[in-house]
Design a protein around this motif. Sequence first.
Motif, PDB file in Angstrom:
ATOM      1  N   TYR A   1      49.433  -4.193  11.227  1.00  0.00           N
ATOM      2  CA  TYR A   1      49.531  -2.842  10.680  1.00  0.00           C
ATOM      3  C   TYR A   1      50.849  -2.712   9.925  1.00  0.00           C
ATOM      4  O   TYR A   1      51.703  -3.611   9.965  1.00  0.00           O
ATOM      5  CB  TYR A   1      49.410  -1.781  11.771  1.00  0.00           C
ATOM      6  N   LEU A   2      50.997  -1.605   9.213  1.00  0.00           N
ATOM      7  CA  LEU A   2      52.175  -1.343   8.393  1.00  0.00           C
ATOM      8  C   LEU A   2      52.837  -0.046   8.812  1.00  0.00           C
ATOM      9  O   LEU A   2      52.162   0.918   9.178  1.00  0.00           O
ATOM     10  CB  LEU A   2      51.783  -1.238   6.914  1.00  0.00           C
ATOM     11  N   CYS A   3      54.166  -0.029   8.702  1.00  0.00           N
ATOM     12  CA  CYS A   3      54.946   1.195   8.855  1.00  0.00           C
ATOM     13  C   CYS A   3      55.472   1.581   7.483  1.00  0.00           C
ATOM     14  O   CYS A   3      56.378   0.922   6.949  1.00  0.00           O
ATOM     15  CB  CYS A   3      56.109   0.996   9.818  1.00  0.00           C
ATOM     16  N   ALA A   4      54.908   2.614   6.894  1.00  0.00           N
ATOM     17  CA  ALA A   4      55.382   3.125   5.620  1.00  0.00           C
ATOM     18  C   ALA A   4      56.574   4.044   5.852  1.00  0.00           C
ATOM     19  O   ALA A   4      56.807   4.511   6.966  1.00  0.00           O
ATOM     20  CB  ALA A   4      54.259   3.886   4.919  1.00  0.00           C
ATOM     21  N   ASP A   5      57.318   4.305   4.802  1.00  0.00           N
ATOM     22  CA  ASP A   5      58.425   5.258   4.851  1.00  0.00           C
ATOM     23  C   ASP A   5      57.867   6.641   4.524  1.00  0.00           C
ATOM     24  O   ASP A   5      57.301   6.844   3.441  1.00  0.00           O
ATOM     25  CB  ASP A   5      59.501   4.863   3.846  1.00  0.00           C
ATOM     26  N   SER A   6      58.017   7.589   5.427  1.00  0.00           N
ATOM     27  CA  SER A   6      57.449   8.919   5.206  1.00  0.00           C
ATOM     28  C   SER A   6      58.043   9.602   3.982  1.00  0.00           C
ATOM     29  O   SER A   6      57.416  10.501   3.402  1.00  0.00           O
ATOM     30  CB  SER A   6      57.659   9.796   6.444  1.00  0.00           C
ATOM     31  N   ALA A   7      59.241   9.191   3.556  1.00  0.00           N
ATOM     32  CA  ALA A   7      59.854   9.768   2.359  1.00  0.00           C
ATOM     33  C   ALA A   7      59.292   9.162   1.073  1.00  0.00           C
ATOM     34  O   ALA A   7      59.409   9.757   0.001  1.00  0.00           O
ATOM     35  CB  ALA A   7      61.371   9.582   2.395  1.00  0.00           C
ATOM     36  N   ARG A   8      58.692   7.959   1.181  1.00  0.00           N
ATOM     37  CA  ARG A   8      58.135   7.242   0.028  1.00  0.00           C
ATOM     38  C   ARG A   8      56.853   6.539   0.470  1.00  0.00           C
ATOM     39  O   ARG A   8      56.798   5.312   0.498  1.00  0.00           O
ATOM     40  CB  ARG A   8      59.144   6.208  -0.484  1.00  0.00           C
ATOM     41  N   PRO A   9      55.828   7.265   0.816  1.00  0.00           N
ATOM     42  CA  PRO A   9      54.687   6.632   1.480  1.00  0.00           C
ATOM     43  C   PRO A   9      53.872   5.691   0.605  1.00  0.00           C
ATOM     44  O   PRO A   9      53.399   4.669   1.095  1.00  0.00           O
ATOM     45  CB  PRO A   9      53.847   7.828   1.942  1.00  0.00           C
ATOM     46  N   GLU A  10      53.659   6.027  -0.684  1.00  0.00           N
ATOM     47  CA  GLU A  10      52.905   5.174  -1.604  1.00  0.00           C
ATOM     48  C   GLU A  10      51.631   4.611  -0.942  1.00  0.00           C
ATOM     49  O   GLU A  10      51.487   3.409  -0.723  1.00  0.00           O
ATOM     50  CB  GLU A  10      53.787   4.039  -2.119  1.00  0.00           C
ATOM     51  N   PRO A  11      50.661   5.484  -0.635  1.00  0.00           N
ATOM     52  CA  PRO A  11      49.468   5.034   0.108  1.00  0.00           C
ATOM     53  C   PRO A  11      48.718   3.875  -0.537  1.00  0.00           C
ATOM     54  O   PRO A  11      48.249   2.970   0.171  1.00  0.00           O
ATOM     55  CB  PRO A  11      48.606   6.299   0.152  1.00  0.00           C
ATOM     56  N   ALA A  12      48.575   3.895  -1.860  1.00  0.00           N
ATOM     57  CA  ALA A  12      47.822   2.814  -2.506  1.00  0.00           C
ATOM     58  C   ALA A  12      48.517   1.468  -2.329  1.00  0.00           C
ATOM     59  O   ALA A  12      47.862   0.424  -2.207  1.00  0.00           O
ATOM     60  CB  ALA A  12      47.628   3.125  -3.991  1.00  0.00           C
TER      61      ALA A  12
END
Length: 307
Positions: free
Chosen positions: A206-217
């Motif tokens: 799984y991945l942990c995105a940055d909530s300030a820069r989520p960039e879902p795609a």
Amino acid sequence: MHAQTFPAIGTPGQPWGDTEIAQWRALQARKRSYADEVLTRIDALREHFDVARYGEVDCGADGRYTLFSLRSRGWDAALPVAVVTGGVHGYETSGVHGALQFAERHAAGYAGRANVLIAPCVSPWAYERIHRWNAQALDPNRNFHAASLAAESAALWALLHSLGDRVLVHIDLHETTDSDETEFRPALAARDGKPFEPGTIPDGFYLCADSARPEPAFQQAINAEVAKVTHIAPADPDGTIIGSPVVAPGVIEYDCRALGLCAGITDARFVTTTEVYPDSPRANPQQCNDAQAAAVRAALDFALAHR
């Protein structure tokens, strides 16, 4: 349920002091060699990369550890920068060897498109001891800030800040292991004088995105490529992974900068933290390294195509 293996140190309910940290450190035995397993591979890449010393960590009686980065040969200031970091937590083996595998097999394919900087083993003392913390019982991945007391974190912070505003993408390679639940989370609770609250270990990547820069795609593109190598972790019944809400299949979010995480160091538009599950019966060490390298390639390909 995973059986707890962390030895009792200190008094329950009371944070550790110097005595308890010394007692903990005395238990940390060297189990593998940074020089033999990491530095030899870095040395073998000198023909293709500029190998640079970016810091040194003094661990007293355990010795000094030199920190190295790999930089694209013929660095071009006009190109965007792609950063790959591994081994922030020394026990997360595929973070280190996945970064090195990317350097050995794939990095050359980005020549003329991006400057690539790889810091494959941020925490060598912990790598040798297969541990999460550094020699001072600090978690490097909660200490990436300007006044960091963790030497490993401070050195990487300075290195990445020297790149200025040219960083386009930063991918930080990690693992979530069964030992998180049996050893490292109980140790954290003991160190901080808090009760241990059992959790779960996700089965899969799984991945942990940055909530300030989520960039879902961007996150979805990485998971799509990794799914060709290993399975993506499903959410727990409550819709979370390691207690955080799942925002897309195999993706959660953290506020990286507020938490002092490695992925929060730069202002890169595209950032993520990988989490491989090496203890799955459906995975093996090479598959974990392959998953990390696939994640790096997917991250760089997407970022370069959408900048």
